[in-house]
Design a protein around this motif. Structure first.
Motif, short mmCIF file in Angstrom:
data_model
loop_
_atom_site.label_atom_id
_atom_site.label_comp_id
_atom_site.label_asym_id
_atom_site.label_seq_id
_atom_site.Cartn_x
_atom_site.Cartn_y
_atom_site.Cartn_z
N ALA A 103 -6.73 10.20 -3.24
CA ALA A 103 -6.62 8.81 -3.70
C ALA A 103 -5.38 8.14 -3.08
CB ALA A 103 -6.54 8.77 -5.22
N ALA A 104 -4.29 8.87 -2.98
CA ALA A 104 -3.08 8.32 -2.38
C ALA A 104 -3.30 8.06 -0.89
CB ALA A 104 -1.91 9.28 -2.58
N LEU A 105 -3.97 8.98 -0.22
CA LEU A 105 -4.25 8.81 1.21
C LEU A 105 -5.14 7.61 1.45
CD1 LEU A 105 -4.00 10.04 4.08
CD2 LEU A 105 -6.13 11.23 3.59
N ILE A 106 -6.16 7.45 0.63
CA ILE A 106 -7.06 6.31 0.78
C ILE A 106 -6.33 5.01 0.52
CG2 ILE A 106 -9.06 5.17 -0.29
CD1 ILE A 106 -10.27 7.98 -0.59
N SER A 151 0.83 -1.21 0.00
CA SER A 151 0.00 0.00 0.00
C SER A 151 0.86 1.26 0.00
CB SER A 151 -0.97 0.00 1.18
OG SER A 151 -0.26 0.12 2.39
N LEU A 152 2.00 1.23 0.68
CA LEU A 152 2.91 2.38 0.64
C LEU A 152 3.49 2.58 -0.76
CD1 LEU A 152 4.83 2.13 4.03
CD2 LEU A 152 3.22 3.90 3.32
N LEU A 153 3.80 1.50 -1.44
CA LEU A 153 4.31 1.61 -2.81
C LEU A 153 3.25 2.18 -3.75
CD1 LEU A 153 6.38 -1.68 -3.17
CD2 LEU A 153 7.24 0.65 -3.08
N ILE A 154 2.02 1.71 -3.62
CA ILE A 154 0.94 2.22 -4.46
C ILE A 154 0.68 3.69 -4.17
CG2 ILE A 154 -1.54 2.05 -4.91
CD1 ILE A 154 -1.26 -0.98 -4.44
N ILE A 213 -3.86 4.33 3.64
CA ILE A 213 -4.53 4.00 4.89
C ILE A 213 -5.60 2.93 4.71
CG2 ILE A 213 -5.98 4.94 6.73
CD1 ILE A 213 -4.50 7.57 6.41
N GLY A 214 -6.34 3.00 3.62
CA GLY A 214 -7.49 2.14 3.43
C GLY A 214 -7.16 0.67 3.22
N ILE A 215 -6.14 0.36 2.44
CA ILE A 215 -5.82 -1.03 2.14
C ILE A 215 -5.44 -1.81 3.41
CG2 ILE A 215 -4.26 -2.55 0.87
CD1 ILE A 215 -4.25 -0.43 -1.35
N PRO A 216 -4.54 -1.30 4.26
CA PRO A 216 -4.27 -2.04 5.51
C PRO A 216 -5.47 -2.13 6.44
CG PRO A 216 -2.49 -0.51 5.07
CD PRO A 216 -3.58 -0.20 4.10
N LEU A 217 -6.31 -1.10 6.47
CA LEU A 217 -7.49 -1.16 7.33
C LEU A 217 -8.48 -2.23 6.85
CD1 LEU A 217 -8.27 2.56 8.15
CD2 LEU A 217 -7.40 0.80 9.67
N VAL A 218 -8.66 -2.35 5.56
CA VAL A 218 -9.53 -3.39 5.01
C VAL A 218 -8.97 -4.77 5.32
CG1 VAL A 218 -10.40 -4.39 2.85
CG2 VAL A 218 -10.57 -1.95 3.24
#
Length: 78
Positions: free
Chosen positions: A44-47, A16-19, A50-55
């Motif tokens: 979009a970068a913030l989501i 997610s950090l790379l994306i 943060i969003g991918i690890p939270l999901v």
């Protein structure tokens, strides 16, 4: 041969950090002069960061809760 990485929380964070980092880099290169697009790509970068690890954590927690809910029934069968 393609190596398979184990899917754990550390690898999800790295991906997610790379994306998110690549979205931010692209954003600063291309859309720094257009404020509306700049803000959209920043969000979009913030989501993605943060969003991918939270999901991922939510899915793991949901799976754990399901297993914990079945466990008392398993104990009563023994």
């Amino acid at each position: 041969m393609i190596m398979k990485l184990p899917i754990n929380f550390r690898n999800v964070i790295i991906i997610s950090l790379l994306i998110g980092g690549s979205i931010l880099y692209f954003n600063f290169l291309v859309f720094s002069k257009i404020p509306q697009m700049f803000a959209i790509f920043n969000m979009a970068a913030l989501i993605s960061i943060i969003g991918i690890p939270l999901v991922y954590k939510y899915i793991a927690q949901k799976k754990s809760k399901k297993i914990e809910g079945i466990f008392p029934r398993f104990l009563s069968d023994i």
